[in-house]
Structures are given as structure tokens and as C-alpha cells.
Write a protein that holds these residues in place. Structure first.
Motif, PDB file in Angstrom:
ATOM      1  N   PRO A   1       0.818  -1.212   0.000  1.00 40.64           N
ATOM      2  CA  PRO A   1       0.000   0.000   0.000  1.00 40.64           C
ATOM      3  C   PRO A   1       0.854   1.266   0.000  1.00 40.64           C
ATOM      4  O   PRO A   1       1.917   1.321   0.633  1.00 40.64           O
ATOM      5  CB  PRO A   1      -0.799  -0.112   1.304  1.00 40.64           C
ATOM      6  N   LEU A   2       0.374   2.275  -0.711  1.00 40.85           N
ATOM      7  CA  LEU A   2       1.031   3.580  -0.721  1.00 40.85           C
ATOM      8  C   LEU A   2       0.408   4.476   0.329  1.00 40.85           C
ATOM      9  O   LEU A   2      -0.783   4.376   0.630  1.00 40.85           O
ATOM     10  CB  LEU A   2       0.873   4.229  -2.099  1.00 40.85           C
ATOM     11  N   ILE A   3       1.226   5.371   0.876  1.00 41.20           N
ATOM     12  CA  ILE A   3       0.685   6.307   1.848  1.00 41.20           C
ATOM     13  C   ILE A   3      -0.126   7.373   1.123  1.00 41.20           C
ATOM     14  O   ILE A   3      -0.057   7.522  -0.100  1.00 41.20           O
ATOM     15  CB  ILE A   3       1.790   6.946   2.709  1.00 41.20           C
ATOM     16  N   MET A   4      -0.897   8.135   1.886  1.00 45.32           N
ATOM     17  CA  MET A   4      -1.817   9.111   1.312  1.00 45.32           C
ATOM     18  C   MET A   4      -1.069  10.179   0.519  1.00 45.32           C
ATOM     19  O   MET A   4      -0.081  10.742   0.966  1.00 45.32           O
ATOM     20  CB  MET A   4      -2.622   9.782   2.439  1.00 45.32           C
ATOM     21  N   ARG A   5      -1.580  10.451  -0.681  1.00 47.75           N
ATOM     22  CA  ARG A   5      -1.064  11.534  -1.520  1.00 47.75           C
ATOM     23  C   ARG A   5      -2.225  12.477  -1.844  1.00 47.75           C
ATOM     24  O   ARG A   5      -3.339  12.020  -2.110  1.00 47.75           O
ATOM     25  CB  ARG A   5      -0.464  10.999  -2.817  1.00 47.75           C
ATOM     26  N   ASP A   6      -1.933  13.767  -1.856  1.00 46.24           N
ATOM     27  CA  ASP A   6      -2.968  14.764  -2.147  1.00 46.24           C
ATOM     28  C   ASP A   6      -2.430  15.786  -3.132  1.00 46.24           C
ATOM     29  O   ASP A   6      -1.298  16.260  -3.005  1.00 46.24           O
ATOM     30  CB  ASP A   6      -3.405  15.486  -0.867  1.00 46.24           C
ATOM     31  N   THR A   7      -3.265  16.134  -4.085  1.00 44.38           N
ATOM     32  CA  THR A   7      -2.942  17.185  -5.048  1.00 44.38           C
ATOM     33  C   THR A   7      -3.933  18.320  -4.877  1.00 44.38           C
ATOM     34  O   THR A   7      -5.143  18.085  -4.794  1.00 44.38           O
ATOM     35  CB  THR A   7      -3.024  16.653  -6.493  1.00 44.38           C
ATOM     36  N   VAL A   8      -3.423  19.535  -4.808  1.00 46.72           N
ATOM     37  CA  VAL A   8      -4.269  20.726  -4.683  1.00 46.72           C
ATOM     38  C   VAL A   8      -3.985  21.633  -5.870  1.00 46.72           C
ATOM     39  O   VAL A   8      -2.828  22.013  -6.109  1.00 46.72           O
ATOM     40  CB  VAL A   8      -3.984  21.490  -3.372  1.00 46.72           C
TER      41      VAL A   8
ATOM     42  N   TYR B   1      -2.089   3.154  16.073  1.00 48.08           N
ATOM     43  CA  TYR B   1      -2.898   1.931  15.980  1.00 48.08           C
ATOM     44  C   TYR B   1      -2.924   1.428  14.544  1.00 48.08           C
ATOM     45  O   TYR B   1      -2.881   0.235  14.297  1.00 48.08           O
ATOM     46  CB  TYR B   1      -4.321   2.208  16.465  1.00 48.08           C
ATOM     47  N   LEU B   2      -2.961   2.364  13.619  1.00 48.91           N
ATOM     48  CA  LEU B   2      -3.068   2.046  12.205  1.00 48.91           C
ATOM     49  C   LEU B   2      -1.693   2.008  11.554  1.00 48.91           C
ATOM     50  O   LEU B   2      -0.748   2.621  12.050  1.00 48.91           O
ATOM     51  CB  LEU B   2      -3.940   3.109  11.519  1.00 48.91           C
ATOM     52  N   PRO B   3      -1.544   1.326  10.425  1.00 53.32           N
ATOM     53  CA  PRO B   3      -0.255   1.315   9.730  1.00 53.32           C
ATOM     54  C   PRO B   3       0.097   2.686   9.167  1.00 53.32           C
ATOM     55  O   PRO B   3      -0.777   3.542   8.992  1.00 53.32           O
ATOM     56  CB  PRO B   3      -0.474   0.283   8.609  1.00 53.32           C
ATOM     57  N   ALA B   4       1.372   2.887   8.878  1.00 50.04           N
ATOM     58  CA  ALA B   4       1.845   4.193   8.426  1.00 50.04           C
ATOM     59  C   ALA B   4       1.175   4.638   7.132  1.00 50.04           C
ATOM     60  O   ALA B   4       1.029   5.840   6.885  1.00 50.04           O
ATOM     61  CB  ALA B   4       3.359   4.159   8.255  1.00 50.04           C
ATOM     62  N   TYR B   5       0.750   3.683   6.278  1.00 51.30           N
ATOM     63  CA  TYR B   5       0.135   4.095   5.010  1.00 51.30           C
ATOM     64  C   TYR B   5      -1.254   4.691   5.204  1.00 51.30           C
ATOM     65  O   TYR B   5      -1.799   5.308   4.294  1.00 51.30           O
ATOM     66  CB  TYR B   5       0.090   2.935   4.009  1.00 51.30           C
ATOM     67  N   ALA B   6      -1.830   4.518   6.384  1.00 51.33           N
ATOM     68  CA  ALA B   6      -3.184   5.035   6.630  1.00 51.33           C
ATOM     69  C   ALA B   6      -3.147   6.481   7.129  1.00 51.33           C
ATOM     70  O   ALA B   6      -3.799   6.839   8.107  1.00 51.33           O
ATOM     71  CB  ALA B   6      -3.911   4.145   7.630  1.00 51.33           C
ATOM     72  N   GLY B   7      -2.394   7.310   6.434  1.00 47.49           N
ATOM     73  CA  GLY B   7      -2.322   8.724   6.817  1.00 47.49           C
ATOM     74  C   GLY B   7      -3.660   9.421   6.705  1.00 47.49           C
ATOM     75  O   GLY B   7      -3.913  10.412   7.400  1.00 47.49           O
ATOM     76  N   ASN B   8      -4.526   8.916   5.823  1.00 48.46           N
ATOM     77  CA  ASN B   8      -5.851   9.513   5.681  1.00 48.46           C
ATOM     78  C   ASN B   8      -6.659   9.411   6.970  1.00 48.46           C
ATOM     79  O   ASN B   8      -7.440  10.307   7.315  1.00 48.46           O
ATOM     80  CB  ASN B   8      -6.614   8.857   4.540  1.00 48.46           C
ATOM     81  N   LEU B   9      -6.499   8.316   7.705  1.00 52.60           N
ATOM     82  CA  LEU B   9      -7.201   8.168   8.968  1.00 52.60           C
ATOM     83  C   LEU B   9      -6.474   8.910  10.088  1.00 52.60           C
ATOM     84  O   LEU B   9      -7.102   9.505  10.965  1.00 52.60           O
ATOM     85  CB  LEU B   9      -7.335   6.683   9.319  1.00 52.60           C
ATOM     86  N   ASP B  10      -5.150   8.894  10.041  1.00 51.33           N
ATOM     87  CA  ASP B  10      -4.356   9.556  11.074  1.00 51.33           C
ATOM     88  C   ASP B  10      -4.608  11.061  11.096  1.00 51.33           C
ATOM     89  O   ASP B  10      -4.693  11.669  12.167  1.00 51.33           O
ATOM     90  CB  ASP B  10      -2.872   9.276  10.848  1.00 51.33           C
TER      91      ASP B  10
END
Length: 319
Positions: free
Chosen positions: A201-208, A285-294
Motif C-alpha cells: 500500500p502507498l501512503i496518502m497523496r494529495d494534489t491541490v 494503531y493504524l499502519p503508516a500508510y493510513a495517513g488519511n485516517l491519522d
């Protein structure tokens, strides 16, 4: 200084991560109750092991708990539909609600952008993970120059999108779009979410992407500086939040068709500001790729702490 007592409704991934953040990180909050509807859930089991009072009877079970009257703030980490019912059930008791679903009953709150505007509201909405990550950037650009159109694309790992996220995709896009305008300051907004199935899984990416009037060098430097400062503000409570590269500027000729983005715009030279972000989870609690939840739980924690501080200050003045 006393701690404000809080309860978390929702013993899934988001609620459990939030509970652990309260227990490990907060000097202002005390974890009073974890609420779920599945007695066998990992969240309720962990809460019991960590000495937190639990109920598997939902909001009715929370209201029936002996220390319910002492709870100051209730986090709702369920779903948009469930939050409507939960808010209705809790309204007579005067509890402060922090809504981590896209229900958007109350005003939108993004901690890095005008956090103090709604501290007295009975129910505040944390927008969405994509909103928490990107709206500060839209606001940073809007602080320098009017944003005629703001578009965000939030790409998250499919593994970090639980049933609640998947059931609320429509609410996600609509709530985020509205908050881009109301909180971020864009004249018009658009939100897109991508569930990335990549493995690993990839960590969260965002484009603005922000469409603004033509920017000269001084204005470009001001926008880049404003974005950089905002990234630091968000990273103060979400350590894994960072820019992937320098802010990009692309000039758009007056003849270009942009009326589909904002039909109120007249032809004129414009500039597109592009900002690329990455959000890595803290791994509580969550894995590092779950930045969206963090980023959601980190933002909610910041809001609750500020609410408790504000309530204490008001009480001190009243006495």
C-alpha cells in the motif's frame, strides 16, 4: 488544570486510533468511554485492556453509563447516517459533539484554519481526510490572492478505506467540495477521491490545484511562503504531513477555456498553483500508510483540546 472527559462512538479503526491518541498524547483529555455495537470488536477489547469503560449498546449504552453526566466531549467515528441518529439522541444532554463522519450537521472545522471560529458550536464537523489535508493549502493560497477555483484529489490506499469510507464516497466528495469553498475560501470547489489498490500500500497523496489571477514573481513567492507556513502549522499536530516538492506555478492564457471550472470568470490571464502533499500515519494503531485516517484523528484531537481549553477559560471568567 483538570482534564476534560471524552467518549468515542465507533470502535472501528478511526475510533480506536483516536482512543489511543487521547490516552498516549493528550494532557488535556481523559478517555472516559469507548462505545460500539459489536462486543467482539478489537476496539472495545483494546479499550477494556487499557482500563477504559466500554459499552456495546451504542449511544443508548453510553447514555446509560454511570459517569455519562461527567463527559464533556463526544467524538463520533461511525458513519454519516449513524451520526444523524447519534446527534439526535445526544442533543437533550448538551454534549459537545465532534463529528468525524461526512454528515456535516454542524459547521466545518479544520484546525489550521480559523480553529477558534466554532468553539461554542454544539456539533462540529471534521470534513473528511481529504479536506483536512488539502483545505489548509487552499486557505494558504487564498490568504495571498483570490482563489477562483480549487480542486483537490485525495489518493488513499484501498486497504485504509474501511466500510464506513466506502459507504460514504458521495458524502465525502460533496462535504469536501463545500468545505473547500466555505473554509478554504475558493469561489468554487471540486473534490475527487481515489482508492489506490497498489500492493504494498502507498501512503496518502494529495494534489491541490488553485486557479488564481496571473501571478508575478513577488506574488508567487508570497504564495509559496504562505503554503510552506501552512504545511508547518498542520505538521505541528500531524507529524507525517509534508510537501512532496516545491509549489508549482503554470500560467494560463486569457484565451483558454476555463468557464467549466467557474462560469462566473471572464477571460483574463490566470495562473494555476499546484501543490503536492504526502501524509504518513503516526502508527499509533493504524499502519503508516493510513495517513488519511491519522490526519482525521489528529485533527479531532486538536479540536477537542482547544474546546476544553476554551470552556475552562469561559468558566473562569464567569466565576
Amino acid at each position: 488544570m483538570t482534564r476534560g472527559k471524552v467518549a468515542v462512538i465507533g470502535s472501528g479503526n478511526i475510533g480506536t486510533d483516536l482512543m489511543i491518541k487521547v490516552l498516549r498524547l493528550s494532557e488535556r483529555l481523559e478517555m472516559a468511554a469507548m462505545v460500539g455495537i459489536d462486543a467482539a470488536s478489537d476496539g472495545l477489547a483494546r479499550a477494556r485492556r487499557m482500563g477504559v469503560a466500554t459499552t456495546a449498546d451504542g449511544v443508548a449504552g453510553l447514555i446509560a453509563m454511570p459517569d455519562f453526566a461527567e463527559i464533556d466531549v463526544v467524538f463520533d467515528a461511525t458513519s454519516a447516517a449513524a451520526h444523524v441518529a447519534n446527534a439526535r439522541a445526544l442533543e437533550p444532554f448538551g454534549k459537545r459533539l465532534i463529528d468525524l463522519t461526512p454528515a456535516a450537521i454542524g459547521p466545518y472545522v479544520v484546525p489550521a484554519v480559523r480553529l477558534d471560529d466554532h468553539l461554542d458550536a454544539p456539533n462540529v464537523n471534521m470534513v473528511t481526510c481529504g479536506g483536512q489535508a488539502t483545505i489548509p493549502i487552499v486557505a494558504a493560497v487564498a490568504a495571498v490572492t483570490p482563489v477562483h477555483y480549487g480542486e483537490i484529489v485525495a489518493s488513499i490506499s484501498s486497504r485504509s478505506a474501511g466500510p464506513g469510507t466506502r459507504a460514504n464516497i458521495d458524502e465525502f466528495t460533496e462535504t469536501t467540495r463545500a468545505a473547500i469553498e466555505q473554509v478554504g475560501g475558493a469561489a468554487r470547489g471540486k473534490a475527487i477521491i481515489v482508492l489506490n489498490p497498489a500492493d504494498p500500500p502507498l501512503i496518502m497523496r494529495d494534489t491541490v490545484l488553485c486557479l488564481v489571477d496571473r501571478l508575478e514573481d513577488d506574488a508567487r513567492a508570497a504564495v509559496a511562503g504562505s503554503v510552506t507556513r501552512m504545511v508547518a502549522d498542520v505538521a505541528a499536530y500531524v507529524p507525517g504531513y509534508r510537501l512532496k516538492q516545491a509549489v508549482q506555478f503554470t500560467d494560463i492564457d486569457a484565451a483558454a477555456s476555463i468557464r467549466t471550472l467557474n462560469p462566473d470568470l471572464h477571460p483574463a490571464p490566470r495562473t494555476q498553483v499546484s501543490v503536492y502533499l504526502e501524509v504518513e500515519g503516526a502508527g499509533h494503531y493504524l499502519p503508516a500508510y493510513a495517513g488519511n485516517l491519522d490526519i482525521m484523528t489528529s485533527a479531532a484531537l486538536r479540536v477537542a483540546e482547544r474546546m476544553v481549553d476554551h470552556a475552562e477559560a469561559v468558566a473562569a471568567v464567569s466565576t
